[in-house]
Structures are given as C-alpha cells and as structure tokens.
Design an enzyme around this catalytic site. Structure first.
Site, short mmCIF file in Angstrom:
data_model
loop_
_atom_site.label_atom_id
_atom_site.label_comp_id
_atom_site.label_asym_id
_atom_site.label_seq_id
_atom_site.Cartn_x
_atom_site.Cartn_y
_atom_site.Cartn_z
CB SER A 107 -0.93 0.02 1.22
OG SER A 107 -0.18 -0.09 2.40
CG ASP A 118 -4.68 5.20 7.09
OD1 ASP A 118 -3.54 5.07 7.57
OD2 ASP A 118 -5.06 4.54 6.10
CG HIS A 151 -1.67 3.59 4.65
ND1 HIS A 151 -2.90 3.09 5.03
CD2 HIS A 151 -0.98 2.56 4.11
CE1 HIS A 151 -2.94 1.80 4.72
NE2 HIS A 151 -1.79 1.45 4.17
#
Ligand SMILES: *[C@@H]1O[C@H](CO)[C@@H](O)[C@H](O)[C@H]1NC(C)=O
Ligand SMILES: *[C@@H]1O[C@H](CO)[C@@H](O)[C@H](O)[C@H]1NC(C)=O
Ligand SMILES: *[C@@H]1O[C@H](CO)[C@@H](O)[C@H](O)[C@H]1NC(C)=O
Length: 382
Positions: free
Chosen positions: A40, A346, A349
């Site tokens: 990610s 978040d 991340h």
C-alpha cells in the site's frame, strides 16, 4: 576571451552548484518508464481495482479525481514519477483509463514478499505477493511486446510501452512491511528472525528475474519504522517501561525492522556482485521516516502519533472513511483540518505531506541512499 576561459565560464554557469568543478556530474539517466512492485505504500490503484474501492476522504487532496491510494494525496512513488518527469503510474490490475506508455505499477495494498496462507478478508493480506507481481510483470512485458509487433490496428500503441524501453526503465521496490506485520501477529521474534534470510532472498530473486529479462536499474526501499505507526497505540494501557521509545514508537517492532533492513542491505550488496551489469540503489526510508517522526516540531509537522483521518477517542476507533458509533451516535471517520501538517494519514499510512518530506530527502542523493546518488542517476553502477 580564450576558449579555455570560455569553457570555464560556461562550466560555472552550467554545472549545478553541488558539484565541484573537478568532479564531472554524470548526466541524467532519462528513464523512459518506471515499473513498481510493492504494497500500500506504493499502490496507485491495484487493490481498489481488484477488490473494493478505497473510499473518500482518501484521495481528497489528489490532483485527479480518482486516487485509489491509501493517502490523502500523493505517495512516494508519485513523487518519484514527478522527479523523473514521467506520468503517475497506472496499476496493472486496473482495467479502466490506464496508460502504460511510461510504466506500470504491480503494487497492491497488503502485499507481502512471501506468499501467505490467508485470504484478504481475514487481515487484509493481498493475494498478490511479490512472486505474483513478478509473474504479472512477465506477462505484461511479453504481451505488450506481442501486441506491439502484431500491428493490430485496434491496439492503441500510444498507451503501451515501447518494447526496447524495458531495458532502460527504472525498477522500484517498496515491500516487506507486511511480512513484518504478519510476523508480529503469528510468530515470536526469534521465529521471525529465522524467516528473514528467506524473505530477503525472495526479494533478491525478484530482482534477478527482472535482470534476466533485461532490467538494469533498481531502486529498493527498505522498510520503515513499523513500530511508529500510531495504530500500535490502540488499546495499549499501562505498558511496561521501555515498551515505547521517547516518540511512542514500539521499540521491539522497530528493532525487528532494523534487523530486517540490515539483512536486506547485505543481500543488496551481494546482489551487486551477482548481477554485474545492474545498478542497484538501496534507499534508507527507515532513517528518513524516523528522522521526521523524531523532529516533527522543527519540521513544522503535527504530533506524529496524531491520526489525521478517522475518529480515535479513548478506545473507540472508527477508521478513516468509515461509519461507526461513538457514545450512541453515528460517527464518520473524517479528515483533520490541516492534513498538510500531518505525518500519519490514517494510523497506518503516511499523509502526503510526510511522503513529500521523505521523497525530498531520499530522491535527491545523499546519506539516505547507497550509493549516495539522486534517483535521476540511478542507472549508473558505482
Ligand atoms: C503456507 O503453507 C505452505 C504449505 O503448508 C507452507 O509450506 C508455507 O511455509 C506456508 N507459508 C507461510 C508464510 O506460512
Ligand atoms: C475519554 O476518556 C476521558 C478520561 O477517562 C474522559 O474524561 C472523556 O470523557 C472520554 N471521552 C469520550 C469522548 O468518551
Ligand atoms: C519538497 O521540496 C519541494 C521542492 O524543493 C518544496 O517545494 C516542498 O515544500 C518540499 N516539501 C516538503 C514537505 O518538504
């Protein structure tokens, strides 16, 4: 004015100021494309295309409407593309609106280096582990070459890579963090350490695969200070002294990341002898991110343990972009007022501002890369 003097005069104007006059700056590599492999931290649409789209307010600060990134805005891979004057990368798995003329992105959120025996519906581990991303790359390379050669009028070549350019492309890697997170969940620290040689070998195998298919320039990020992700603070009350460091990072987790990185770096150094024509740069993203976390005040950022997006009060946690209940009321995980000062977007991340800061530090050459060269010169073997 003599030619010699004129030459010196021109040099003084043309040479960027950080080169001494005797050390000739190598010219820029002019990479025509980027092929990225990762999780990610560098997914530009893969997991959103393959599973469920990443919801707003993710992407609220992204210059285009559809971001599909685990961030408010740009990721380090986007800043890499900007630095190399290339467009942002389309995800290989995305079937809509893609353009692969200047590369493709095989990264998906939740990817690991090693294959895991779990589905994404358990803990979010992606089925596209690094070996699968390499298989996808091989397929992509072979098929685009075929399509290019077939001269089929229905194929829009302007959106395909030029086959010869695969050899001149930059191959970037940012993967390994989820191998650590799976390890923390399923193994003891000793068991984890025992898996590291295999994990770094699998990354080396991926690089060798690309090398055998003509790739020569590699840019490999190490793994960040995973113990500094604010999500580690959830439900942690009365932890023993020394569990957290002075910045509230989990000491033991960061030590494991450091051990992993040490083995990764040693393996990269060995790879350079195994692949005589490869230029491989090892990038210390760990040091850059920890450098930001330990200096947020000076660098103009908020508390690194503050989560910009989501609702996190006491032991109630509503994820960014999700709906939940707190004190009997519906609560939506919204973004903070000033994401441009956020380190964590978040809880897992990084926010765009932090990614930008890290990119500024790691892409321009210096102590954060081995060898210490800017990414624009990553095609040169040192
Ligand atoms: C997954 O399962 C296979 C077969 O049981 C095993 O060989 C492999 O080590 C497992 N992988 C992981 C990461 O646990
Ligand atoms: C969070 O916990 C503190 C201390 O126990 C309490 O005073 C406060 O009301 C709680 N906040 C919410 C929104 O529940
Ligand atoms: C990164 O560098 C650019 C160009 O020098 C600058 O405009 C920007 O403010 C920097 N961003 C951060 C977060 O350091």
């Amino acid at each position: 004015m003599t030619m010699g003097l004129l030459g010196l005069f021109l040099l003084l104007f043309l040479v960027p100021h950080h080169y001494s006059l005797n050390a000739q700056p190598p010219s820029s590599c002019s990479f025509p494309a980027i092929y990225n492999f990762g999780d990610s931290n560098s997914d530009t649409g893969g997991i959103s295309a393959a599973f469920t789209p990443i919801p707003p307010p993710y992407g609220q600060g992204f210059p285009h409407k559809y971001s599909a990134r685990d961030c408010d805005g740009r990721l380090i891979i986007d800043f890499i593309a900007e630095k190399l004057n290339l467009p942002y990368l389309s995800a290989y798995l995305n079937s809509l609106g893609t353009n692969y003329r200047h590369g493709a992105n095989f990264a998906t959120g939740g990817s690991t280096i090693r294959r895991q025996n779990e589905t994404i519906f358990q803990y979010g581990i992606s089925p596209f582990s690094l070996d699968m991303q390499i298989v996808q790359f091989d397929q992509f390379k072979d098929r685009t070459k075929q399509m290019y050669q077939d001269n089929d009028k229905s194929v829009d070549k302007s959106k395909l890579p030029v086959p010869e350019e695969f050899a001149k492309a930059l191959y970037t890697f940012d993967i390994g963090q989820n191998d650590l997170s799976v390890g923390f969940r399923t193994m003891s620290f000793d068991q984890m350490r025992a898996t590291f040689p295999d994990i770094v070998n699998q990354l080396a195998t991926a690089v060798k695969n690309i090398y055998e298919r003509g790739g020569r320039s590699f840019w490999i990020h190490n793994t960040g200070p995973i113990g500094c992700l604010p999500v580690n603070l959830f439900y942690k009350h009365n932890m023993p002294p020394g569990y957290f460091d002075e910045y509230q990072c989990v000491n033991d987790q960061n030590l494991m990341a450091q051990e992993f990185n040490k083995q990764l770096k040693d393996r990269v150094i060995k790879l350079r002898t195994e692949l005589p024509e490869a230029a491989i740069t090892y990038v210390d993203v760990y040091a850059a991110k920890y450098g930001l976390i330990s200096n947020t005040k000076k660098e103009g950022f908020d508390d690194p343990m503050k989560i910009c997006c989501g609702y996190h009060v006491n032991d109630t946690h509503i994820w960014c972009g999700n709906l939940g209940t707190a004190n009997g009321k519906d609560v939506y995980g919204t973004a903070c007022e000033n994401p441009s000062a956020a380190v964590s977007w978040d809880g897992v991340h990084y926010a765009e501002a932090a990614n930008h800061w890290v990119a500024n530090l790691t892409l321009n050459g210096g102590s954060f890369t081995d060898p210490p060269i800017p990414i624009t010169q990553a095609c040169y073997r040192h």
